[in-house]
Design a protein around this motif. Structure first.
Motif, PDB file in Angstrom:
ATOM      1  N   THR A   1      86.412  92.379  27.955  1.00  0.00           N
ATOM      2  CA  THR A   1      87.357  91.507  27.255  1.00  0.00           C
ATOM      3  C   THR A   1      87.815  92.220  25.995  1.00  0.00           C
ATOM      4  OG1 THR A   1      85.616  90.430  25.951  1.00  0.00           O
ATOM      5  CG2 THR A   1      86.128  89.469  28.122  1.00  0.00           C
ATOM      6  N   LEU A   2      88.775  91.623  25.306  1.00  0.00           N
ATOM      7  CA  LEU A   2      89.248  92.231  24.064  1.00  0.00           C
ATOM      8  C   LEU A   2      88.111  92.408  23.066  1.00  0.00           C
ATOM      9  CD1 LEU A   2      92.628  90.282  23.653  1.00  0.00           C
ATOM     10  CD2 LEU A   2      92.352  92.698  24.211  1.00  0.00           C
TER      11      LEU A   2
ATOM     12  N   ASP B   1      84.025  95.951  20.355  1.00  0.00           N
ATOM     13  CA  ASP B   1      82.633  96.280  20.050  1.00  0.00           C
ATOM     14  C   ASP B   1      82.297  97.706  20.490  1.00  0.00           C
ATOM     15  OD1 ASP B   1      82.280  93.761  19.027  1.00  0.00           O
ATOM     16  OD2 ASP B   1      81.413  92.939  20.875  1.00  0.00           O
ATOM     17  N   MET B   2      82.830  98.115  21.630  1.00  0.00           N
ATOM     18  CA  MET B   2      82.540  99.465  22.133  1.00  0.00           C
ATOM     19  C   MET B   2      83.206 100.529  21.272  1.00  0.00           C
ATOM     20  SD  MET B   2      82.551  99.182  26.262  1.00  0.00           S
ATOM     21  CE  MET B   2      84.128  98.361  26.307  1.00  0.00           C
ATOM     22  N   ALA B   3      84.376 100.220  20.729  1.00  0.00           N
ATOM     23  CA  ALA B   3      85.046 101.171  19.850  1.00  0.00           C
ATOM     24  C   ALA B   3      84.189 101.460  18.621  1.00  0.00           C
ATOM     25  CB  ALA B   3      86.410 100.628  19.434  1.00  0.00           C
ATOM     26  N   ASP B   4      83.454 100.447  18.182  1.00  0.00           N
ATOM     27  CA  ASP B   4      82.562 100.631  17.038  1.00  0.00           C
ATOM     28  C   ASP B   4      81.299 101.403  17.406  1.00  0.00           C
ATOM     29  OD1 ASP B   4      84.316  99.170  15.487  1.00  0.00           O
ATOM     30  OD2 ASP B   4      83.280  97.256  15.825  1.00  0.00           O
ATOM     31  N   ASP B   5      81.067 101.564  18.722  1.00  0.00           N
ATOM     32  CA  ASP B   5      79.836 102.188  19.199  1.00  0.00           C
ATOM     33  C   ASP B   5      80.085 103.598  19.751  1.00  0.00           C
ATOM     34  OD1 ASP B   5      77.061 101.906  19.546  1.00  0.00           O
ATOM     35  OD2 ASP B   5      77.292 101.431  21.665  1.00  0.00           O
ATOM     36  N   TYR B   6      81.251 104.173  19.436  1.00  0.00           N
ATOM     37  CA  TYR B   6      81.642 105.422  20.089  1.00  0.00           C
ATOM     38  C   TYR B   6      80.697 106.586  19.776  1.00  0.00           C
ATOM     39  CZ  TYR B   6      83.633 107.243  15.721  1.00  0.00           C
ATOM     40  OH  TYR B   6      83.800 107.705  14.440  1.00  0.00           O
TER      41      TYR B   6
ATOM     42  N   THR C   1      76.993  94.461  31.106  1.00  0.00           N
ATOM     43  CA  THR C   1      77.654  95.378  32.028  1.00  0.00           C
ATOM     44  C   THR C   1      78.831  96.102  31.402  1.00  0.00           C
ATOM     45  OG1 THR C   1      78.949  93.516  32.915  1.00  0.00           O
ATOM     46  CG2 THR C   1      76.943  94.121  34.091  1.00  0.00           C
ATOM     47  N   ALA C   2      79.519  95.464  30.458  1.00  0.00           N
ATOM     48  CA  ALA C   2      80.657  96.120  29.799  1.00  0.00           C
ATOM     49  C   ALA C   2      80.177  97.334  29.012  1.00  0.00           C
ATOM     50  CB  ALA C   2      81.380  95.145  28.884  1.00  0.00           C
ATOM     51  N   MET C   3      79.124  97.148  28.239  1.00  0.00           N
ATOM     52  CA  MET C   3      78.575  98.254  27.461  1.00  0.00           C
ATOM     53  C   MET C   3      78.062  99.361  28.377  1.00  0.00           C
ATOM     54  SD  MET C   3      75.153  98.190  25.082  1.00  0.00           S
ATOM     55  CE  MET C   3      74.180  99.691  24.866  1.00  0.00           C
TER      56      MET C   3
END
Length: 357
Positions: free
Chosen positions: A71-72, A77-82, A317-319
């Motif tokens: 989702t958006l 959240d993943m962008a912050d975890d790059y 699962t998204a992460m």
């Protein structure tokens, strides 16, 4: 007759999977299908045909489930975890390549074979490169890569089951099942899936039958923000289709192995999994992720197998898929070309030595 045998196999897999679910086993529909297939192949008959499209149906279902988790908010959240995504992916690949030297000593294989056998999560790409490299043992590369998938399917859920966090999977737990919220507009997802699959297949991207549905559902979520999750029954079916495929692969591979190769592959892959656990423990000191999510994100296996485990564990699962998708891109765009350059350079050196130049 081969289709009648396949029908009997499906019935056996259904019964055994339901029994394993009743006794509370981890991933009962995946392991039930695997065990039933191995037993059927060894004890009943090896003369049955398993259509490739059935395995692909399982991948489509898994892909849709992965996409439904994006989702958006999860993308933000993943962008912050790059940084973690890059570091963990890089360290897992380095760990695998370091163990290639150990694998070479255990099996007596060439360096080319050891390197191509050790890169995690890139079975098809490594097999293609092994076909082109004369000093690489194609059979050993294939068996080692496939055995890693099998061992990951066996060991990773067992490890994760002992550490399952109640907060895992929270990002997708509120999404309603697909069949309860399905609308006519969702037919756009169905129409987009074969198109994206076709494009990815033409680009020779790994597992297009999983990545295509994932991207189609992800696009739907981004445009509409009308999210859903795949019904549990569909995920059971996906595990069943996938489990029979893996069980068939295991049954055919066992006859091509000797005790030394089996021991070498098990030791190497267990060391990779143990090393992954060690890296995850270190990252837990500096991140807010729980062990299950981070371990499955780092696990050295194919994305399809890991996501099945993640869904069953109730993990994020998204992460997890984002980590593995990044690793796929990293291997395809950087690691594979580097290995290819390295092997070509060694080939030229050997040629020069043979020519006396």
């Amino acid at each position: 007759m081969k289709y009648l045998n396949l029908l009997f196999l499906f019935l056996a897999a259904l019964v055994l999977s339901a029994l394993l679910q009743w006794v509370g086993m981890v991933l009962p529909w995946l392991f039930g299908a695997m065990i039933a297939t191995v037993l059927f192949y060894r004890l009943v008959t090896s003369h049955f045909h398993y259509p490739k499209w059935l395995g692909n149906v399982g991948l489509v279902i898994i892909g849709a489930e992965i996409g439904s988790a994006f989702t958006l908010q999860t993308l933000h959240d993943m962008a912050d975890d790059y940084i973690n995504i890059i570091l963990i992916s890089l360290l897992i690949i380095i760990l695998s390549l370091l163990l290639a030297r150990f694998f070479m000593k255990m099996t007596g294989c060439t360096m080319e074979t050891a390197v191509l056998s050790s890169v995690p999560g890139a079975l098809s790409q490594m097999i293609v490169m092994a076909e082109e490299e004369k000093r690489a043992d194609l059979l050993l590369v294939t068996l080692t890569q496939m055995s890693r998938i099998v061992l990951v399917v066996i060991f990773v859920p067992l490890i994760a089951s002992f550490t399952t966090d109640s907060g895992a999977g929270a990002l997708n737990e509120t999404a309603s099942p697909l069949l309860s919220v399905m609308t006519r507009d969702m037919l756009w997802i169905v129409a987009a899936m074969p198109v994206v699959i076709f494009i990815l297949a033409k680009l020779k991207f790994p597992v297009p039958f999983m990545m295509g549905p994932m991207l189609a559902v992800l696009g739907w979520n981004m445009v509409t923000d009308y999210t859903f999750s795949v019904n549990t029954e569909f995920m059971y079916a996906a595990q069943l289709f996938f489990g029979i495929r893996i069980g068939f692969q295991v049954s055919t591979l066992v006859t091509q192995l000797n005790s030394r190769l089996i021991a070498s592959m098990i030791i190497q892959n267990v060391l990779v999994i143990a090393g992954t656990m060690g890296l995850v423990m270190l990252f837990l000191l500096v991140t807010d992720h729980n062990f299950t999510d981070l371990f499955l994100s780092a696990a050295p296996g194919g994305i399809g197998q890991i996501i099945i485990v993640a869904v069953d564990m109730g993990a994020n699962t998204a992460m997890i898929s984002s980590y593995h998708i990044f690793r796929i891109f990293f291997i395809l765009l950087i690691v594979a070309p580097f290995i290819n350059y390295f092997l070509r350079r060694n080939r030229r050196r050997r040629q020069h030595a043979e020519d006396g130049t």
